[in-house]
Write an enzyme that holds these catalytic residues in place. Sequence first.
Site, PDB file in Angstrom:
ATOM      1  N   TYR A   1     -12.686 -11.295  -4.367  1.00 20.84           N
ATOM      2  CA  TYR A   1     -11.416 -10.662  -4.736  1.00 20.84           C
ATOM      3  C   TYR A   1     -10.685 -10.154  -3.490  1.00 20.84           C
ATOM      4  CZ  TYR A   1      -8.694  -6.627  -6.613  1.00 20.84           C
ATOM      5  OH  TYR A   1      -7.735  -5.694  -6.914  1.00 20.84           O
TER       6      TYR A   1
ATOM      7  N   HIS B   1       0.829  -1.218   0.000  1.00 20.49           N
ATOM      8  CA  HIS B   1       0.000   0.000   0.000  1.00 20.49           C
ATOM      9  C   HIS B   1       0.862   1.267   0.000  1.00 20.49           C
ATOM     10  CE1 HIS B   1      -4.378  -0.005   0.253  1.00 20.49           C
ATOM     11  NE2 HIS B   1      -4.313   1.242   0.698  1.00 20.49           N
TER      12      HIS B   1
END
Length: 252
Positions: A206, A170
Site C-alpha cells: 500500500y 499531507h
Amino acid sequence: MGYSELLQKKALYEQAKDTLPEITVRSYVQAFELEYTHHSTAIEGNTLTLLETKVILEEGLAVGGKKLREIYEVINHNKAYQYVKTCIAKSLLLEEAIIKDIHAILMENIMTGGIYRNVEVYISGAAHTPPIPNEMYHQVKSFYADLAKRQADNIIELAAWTHAEFVRIHPFTDGNGRTSRLIMNYQLMCNGYLPISIPKEARLDYFNTLEAYAVQRDLKPFADMITLLEEQQFDRYLGMIKRQAQGQQQQQ
C-alpha cells in the site's frame, strides 16, 4: 481483472442485492466496519487487536494496558465513518468542509482537528517530502478545485486519485492516512460502489503504491490495488446472494 469486469460484477450485485435478508446485510456491514476501523488504525501503528477493537466499539468497554489515544483512535474512526455514511445518504458531494469535519471527528480528544498545518512535516522512510506550508496551502486549494470538476468515467481512478493526491499533500499534521482512506471510500460509496478496507498485512504494498504516485505520479499501482479489493467485496456479496438463492431452492 479490468474495470469493465468490475462493472459487470457491480451490475450483478445491484440487480440482486435486494434479495438478501436485512439481517444478513446488517451483520456483514457490522463485521466490515469493525475490520475497517481496526485495519485503518493499525496501519498507522495502533496496537489494539481486532477483538479489543470489538470490545471498545460494541461493548463500550475500556481495554487495560492501552494508551487512551489508541482507544480514542478506534472510537473516532468509527464515528467518522458513520458521518461519511450520513453525508452520502444526503447525496452530498465530497468537498472541503466535509473533509475538515472528517478530520475533526478523527482527532476528537487527541488534538484539534480540521485545521491545516503551518509547520513542515517529514514522512520517515519515504522518498517523497510533503510540501512546505505555503506550497501545501496552494496545492490543497488546487486539490479541491480539481475535486469539484473531475467527472471521472472510471470511479476507481477517481477514488484512487482522491486518496493518493490528498495524502501526498499531507495537509494535516496527523491523521492524513485515515482521512484519505475515508475520503476514498466516500468517492466509492457515493458512486454506488462498496467500501473497501486495506488490510494491515498489505501495508508495505500500500505504501509503495502511494509512493509511486507521490514521486512519479503513477496512479496505476494504487488503482489496481483498489480494483482488486473492490472485486473481493463484490464477490463476498455475490457469494451471499448465490447461497441465499440456493437455500430458497432447496426449501421449495
